[in-house]
Motif scaffolding. Structure first.
Motif, mmCIF file in Angstrom:
data_model
loop_
_atom_site.group_PDB
_atom_site.id
_atom_site.type_symbol
_atom_site.label_atom_id
_atom_site.label_comp_id
_atom_site.label_asym_id
_atom_site.label_seq_id
_atom_site.Cartn_x
_atom_site.Cartn_y
_atom_site.Cartn_z
ATOM 1 N N PHE A 149 0.793 -1.221 0.000
ATOM 2 C CA PHE A 149 0.000 0.000 0.000
ATOM 3 C C PHE A 149 0.829 1.276 0.000
ATOM 4 C CE2 PHE A 149 -2.531 -3.391 1.653
ATOM 5 C CZ PHE A 149 -3.758 -3.198 1.049
ATOM 6 N N ILE A 150 2.127 1.168 0.283
ATOM 7 C CA ILE A 150 2.969 2.370 0.366
ATOM 8 C C ILE A 150 4.219 2.205 -0.492
ATOM 9 C CG2 ILE A 150 2.174 2.932 2.705
ATOM 10 C CD1 ILE A 150 5.726 1.808 2.290
ATOM 11 N N TYR A 151 4.865 3.315 -0.742
ATOM 12 C CA TYR A 151 6.197 3.280 -1.342
ATOM 13 C C TYR A 151 7.025 4.415 -0.762
ATOM 14 C CZ TYR A 151 5.015 7.253 -4.371
ATOM 15 O OH TYR A 151 4.648 8.490 -4.841
ATOM 16 N N VAL A 152 8.344 4.223 -0.763
ATOM 17 C CA VAL A 152 9.285 5.273 -0.402
ATOM 18 C C VAL A 152 9.753 5.871 -1.726
ATOM 19 C CG1 VAL A 152 11.527 5.766 0.645
ATOM 20 C CG2 VAL A 152 9.993 4.099 1.716
ATOM 21 N N PRO A 153 9.656 7.188 -1.885
ATOM 22 C CA PRO A 153 10.064 7.793 -3.159
ATOM 23 C C PRO A 153 11.486 7.378 -3.557
ATOM 24 C CG PRO A 153 8.982 9.410 -1.780
ATOM 25 C CD PRO A 153 9.194 8.185 -0.923
ATOM 26 N N VAL A 154 11.664 7.168 -4.861
ATOM 27 C CA VAL A 154 12.924 6.679 -5.402
ATOM 28 C C VAL A 154 13.739 7.840 -5.960
ATOM 29 C CG1 VAL A 154 13.913 5.279 -7.264
ATOM 30 C CG2 VAL A 154 12.017 4.391 -5.894
ATOM 31 N N SER A 155 14.993 7.896 -5.537
ATOM 32 C CA SER A 155 15.954 8.842 -6.090
ATOM 33 C C SER A 155 16.877 8.047 -7.013
ATOM 34 C CB SER A 155 16.763 9.485 -4.962
ATOM 35 O OG SER A 155 17.781 10.300 -5.499
ATOM 36 N N PRO A 156 16.843 8.312 -8.313
ATOM 37 C CA PRO A 156 17.606 7.496 -9.261
ATOM 38 C C PRO A 156 19.085 7.331 -8.925
ATOM 39 C CG PRO A 156 16.095 8.902 -10.452
ATOM 40 C CD PRO A 156 16.039 9.326 -9.008
ATOM 41 N N ASN A 157 19.714 8.346 -8.372
ATOM 42 C CA ASN A 157 21.145 8.272 -8.084
ATOM 43 C C ASN A 157 21.489 7.924 -6.639
ATOM 44 O OD1 ASN A 157 22.152 8.843 -10.704
ATOM 45 N ND2 ASN A 157 21.559 10.988 -10.410
ATOM 46 N N GLU A 158 20.492 7.872 -5.766
ATOM 47 C CA GLU A 158 20.785 7.646 -4.356
ATOM 48 C C GLU A 158 20.089 6.435 -3.753
ATOM 49 O OE1 GLU A 158 19.817 11.329 -2.444
ATOM 50 O OE2 GLU A 158 21.200 12.469 -3.696
ATOM 51 N N SER A 159 18.975 6.010 -4.293
ATOM 52 C CA SER A 159 18.219 4.901 -3.708
ATOM 53 C C SER A 159 19.012 3.600 -3.794
ATOM 54 C CB SER A 159 16.874 4.732 -4.408
ATOM 55 O OG SER A 159 16.033 5.820 -4.112
ATOM 56 N N ASP A 160 18.900 2.815 -2.718
ATOM 57 C CA ASP A 160 19.549 1.501 -2.723
ATOM 58 C C ASP A 160 18.765 0.543 -3.606
ATOM 59 O OD1 ASP A 160 17.302 0.777 -1.202
ATOM 60 O OD2 ASP A 160 18.411 0.684 0.670
ATOM 61 N N ALA A 161 19.371 -0.615 -3.871
ATOM 62 C CA ALA A 161 18.750 -1.604 -4.765
ATOM 63 C C ALA A 161 17.381 -2.039 -4.255
ATOM 64 C CB ALA A 161 19.677 -2.804 -4.950
ATOM 65 N N ALA A 162 17.240 -2.201 -2.943
ATOM 66 C CA ALA A 162 15.947 -2.619 -2.381
ATOM 67 C C ALA A 162 14.874 -1.576 -2.668
ATOM 68 C CB ALA A 162 16.069 -2.872 -0.880
ATOM 69 N N SER A 163 15.216 -0.306 -2.570
ATOM 70 C CA SER A 163 14.249 0.753 -2.855
ATOM 71 C C SER A 163 13.894 0.786 -4.337
ATOM 72 C CB SER A 163 14.783 2.115 -2.410
ATOM 73 O OG SER A 163 14.910 2.157 -0.996
ATOM 74 N N LEU A 164 14.875 0.531 -5.201
ATOM 75 C CA LEU A 164 14.597 0.474 -6.636
ATOM 76 C C LEU A 164 13.659 -0.683 -6.960
ATOM 77 C CD1 LEU A 164 18.149 1.215 -8.092
ATOM 78 C CD2 LEU A 164 16.174 2.760 -8.038
ATOM 79 N N GLN A 165 13.720 -1.747 -6.167
ATOM 80 C CA GLN A 165 12.864 -2.907 -6.406
ATOM 81 C C GLN A 165 11.399 -2.631 -6.066
ATOM 82 O OE1 GLN A 165 14.528 -6.798 -5.221
ATOM 83 N NE2 GLN A 165 16.486 -5.705 -5.033
ATOM 84 N N GLN A 166 11.097 -1.485 -5.493
ATOM 85 C CA GLN A 166 9.697 -1.099 -5.302
ATOM 86 C C GLN A 166 9.040 -0.777 -6.636
ATOM 87 O OE1 GLN A 166 9.064 1.668 -1.645
ATOM 88 N NE2 GLN A 166 10.857 2.349 -2.759
ATOM 89 N N LEU A 167 9.845 -0.409 -7.619
ATOM 90 C CA LEU A 167 9.318 -0.048 -8.927
ATOM 91 C C LEU A 167 8.748 -1.288 -9.593
ATOM 92 C CD1 LEU A 167 12.291 2.190 -10.139
ATOM 93 C CD2 LEU A 167 10.132 2.952 -9.121
ATOM 94 N N PRO A 168 7.542 -1.204 -10.128
ATOM 95 C CA PRO A 168 6.935 -2.371 -10.775
ATOM 96 C C PRO A 168 7.846 -2.940 -11.862
ATOM 97 C CG PRO A 168 5.367 -0.577 -10.600
ATOM 98 C CD PRO A 168 6.699 -0.022 -10.202
#
Length: 172
Positions: free
Chosen positions: A108-127
Motif C-alpha cells: 500500500f505504500i512506497y518510499v520515493p525513489v531517487s535514481p542516483n541515491e536509492s539503494d537496490a531494495a528501494s529500486l525494487q519497489q518499482l513495478p
C-alpha cells in the motif's frame, strides 16, 4: 482444522489490537471459521489500491485506508518521516510488527525513489524491477535527470509498469 482457523483469527486479532486497531468487529471475526473468513493475504490483495501511497506525504486519512492500521501505526508511519529507503521503513516499522505485516504494508505504500541515491531494495519497489534490474540501474549511475533514469528503465519494464514507476520518483 476449525481449531487452527480459530487460532489464526485470534492471533490476527491480537496483532491488529496491538497495532492500534479497534476491537469492534474483531471478536465477531474470531468466531468465524476459515471457510467464512478470508485469509489476511486474500483481504490485502483484494483491497490493494491501484496507486500506492507515498509514505512521506500521505495523510492520516490515507494511512487509515490500509488494512490493520490503527492509531499507533499511523503515528509510527508519520514519526520516522522522511523515509529515504524501503530498508529504513522495514527497520522502523519492524519494531512494532513482524516481517509479514511490514510486507503487507508495502502493498500500500512506497518510499520515493531517487535514481542516483536509492539503494537496490528501494529500486525494487518499482513495478517490474527485481534484483537483476535494480543492479543494472545502480550500475548505470549517475543519471543526469529523472528522464535519463526513465530512459534506462524503459528497456527493463513494460509500458504499464513504466507509467507507475514514474510516479514513484522523487521530484528533481
Amino acid at each position: 482444522m476449525k481449531y487452527l482457523s480459530g487460532l489464526l483469527i485470534t492471533l490476527l486479532t491480537i496483532v491488529v489490537i496491538a497495532c492500534g486497531g479497534s476491537q469492534e468487529g474483531e471478536q465477531e471475526a474470531s468466531s468465524q471459521t476459515m471457510e467464512e473468513a478470508p485469509s489476511t493475504e486474500q483481504t490485502i490483495t483484494a483491497q490493494a489500491p491501484e496507486a500506492k501511497l507515498n509514505i512521506n506525504t500521505a495523510s492520516e486519512e490515507d494511512f487509515r485506508t490500509i488494512p490493520a492500521v490503527g492509531d499507533k501505526m499511523v503515528h509510527e508511519f508519520e514519526e520516522y518521516r522522511p523515509y529515504v529507503s524501503i530498508q529504513q521503513f522495514r527497520k522502523e516499522i519492524g519494531k512494532y510488527v513482524d516481517e509479514e505485516q511490514v510486507a503487507a504494508y508495502e502493498n500500500f505504500i512506497y518510499v520515493p525513489v531517487s535514481p542516483n541515491e536509492s539503494d537496490a531494495a528501494s529500486l525494487q519497489q518499482l513495478p517490474g524491477v527485481h534484483e537483476n534490474e535494480a543492479q543494472q540501474l545502480v550500475d548505470g549511475r549517475p543519471y543526469d535527470s529523472n528522464e535519463a533514469f526513465v530512459d534506462a528503465l524503459t528497456s527493463l519494464v513494460n509500458e504499464e509498469e513504466l507509467a507507475i514507476a514514474k510516479t514513484y520518483l522523487k521530484s528533481e
